[in-house]
Design an enzyme around this catalytic site. Structure first.
Site, PDB file in Angstrom:
ATOM      1  N   LYS A   1       0.834  -1.206   0.000  1.00 39.05           N
ATOM      2  CA  LYS A   1       0.000   0.000   0.000  1.00 39.05           C
ATOM      3  C   LYS A   1       0.866   1.253   0.000  1.00 39.05           C
ATOM      4  CE  LYS A   1      -2.020   3.493   2.301  1.00 39.05           C
ATOM      5  NZ  LYS A   1      -1.436   4.451   3.275  1.00 39.05           N
TER       6      LYS A   1
ATOM      7  N   ASP B   1      -6.026   0.425   0.456  1.00 43.14           N
ATOM      8  CA  ASP B   1      -6.096   0.824   1.860  1.00 43.14           C
ATOM      9  C   ASP B   1      -7.444   0.376   2.408  1.00 43.14           C
ATOM     10  OD1 ASP B   1      -7.827   2.562   0.609  1.00 43.14           O
ATOM     11  OD2 ASP B   1      -7.401   4.182   2.001  1.00 43.14           O
TER      12      ASP B   1
END
Length: 212
Positions: A122, A140
DNA sequence: CTCCCGATAT
DNA sequence: ATATCAGGAG
């Protein structure tokens, strides 16, 4: 799973209409500062991260600064972002590794980025997209939640979601799409109290947890 | 899977 | 009081 690219394209069109211009909400001057800000953003709002980095980057700005700073100093400076002990240790070690192995520069490479302490896919994809214009789906908490609600994936594992989305979306749009879901997640498709009655996605969405 | 953790909204 | 916020490591 929905692998209908046309349906996904409809969803993307609505998101473009809602948010013609999107960009990261994290404040930074350099790729390294973006990396630090993104590590700090774990389980914390961008607003709070920006509040912290505004002061932090005046005292410490470069990998060299962070690698030499006392751990305790760093912990105090970032305390209000939460997880401050892990984050401080990771950022300091990350800066040290950049100094030792990458000539003090942030590598524009996913495989190299995820080897840095405190950096997962991420965080790496955020930095690659915003600082180096290299496409990546950023999974996310918002992207994960909304991808499931909109039936863009059957998976809960962030890496599997990332690859499911990559199949359905043109590579050039990966970062914009991630940001679109994040904006959308903050305003409408919220975790706790989704604004389904006001949502333009209503006709395309089968989310059964609908409530206002 | 659990742990890390403060700030904010509900 | 509890859930959630641009997650990652053991």
């Amino acid at each position: 799973m929905n692998t209908d690219k046309k349906r996904t394209a409809r969803i993307r069109k609505i998101l473009r209409t809602l948010y013609p211009e999107v960009k990261t909400q994290l404040d930074y001057e350099t790729p390294f500062q973006l990396l630090v800000a993104t590590i700090l953003s774990a389980q914390c709002t961008d607003k709070q991260v920006n509040r912290v980095t505004a002061k932090l980057f005046k005292k410490l700005a470069t990998p060299n600064d962070f690698s030499k700073a006392p751990l305790e100093t760093l912990e105090t400076l970032i305390h209000s972002t939460g997880f401050y002990r892990n984050k401080a240790r990771n950022i300091k070690n990350c800066a040290g590794m950049l100094m030792e192995k990458h000539a003090g520069e942030v590598p524009a490479d996913l495989e190299k980025l995820v080897k840095l302490p405190g950096v997962g896919r991420k965080t790496a994809n955020v930095v690659l997209g915003a600082a180096f214009n290299i496409p990546g789906i950023v999974v996310d908490t918002h992207v994960s939640r909304i991808s499931q609600r909109l039936n863009l994936t059957d998976n809960k594992d962030p890496v599997k979601i990332e690859f499911d989305l990559m199949e359905q979306i043109p590579k050039k749009q990966w970062d914009v799409f991630s940001l679109h879901l994040i904006y959308f997640g903050r305003e409408f498709c919220k975790a706790r109290k989704p604004a389904c009655p006001d949502c333009l996605m209503n006709k395309l969405c089968t989310y059964t947890g609908k409530r206002s």
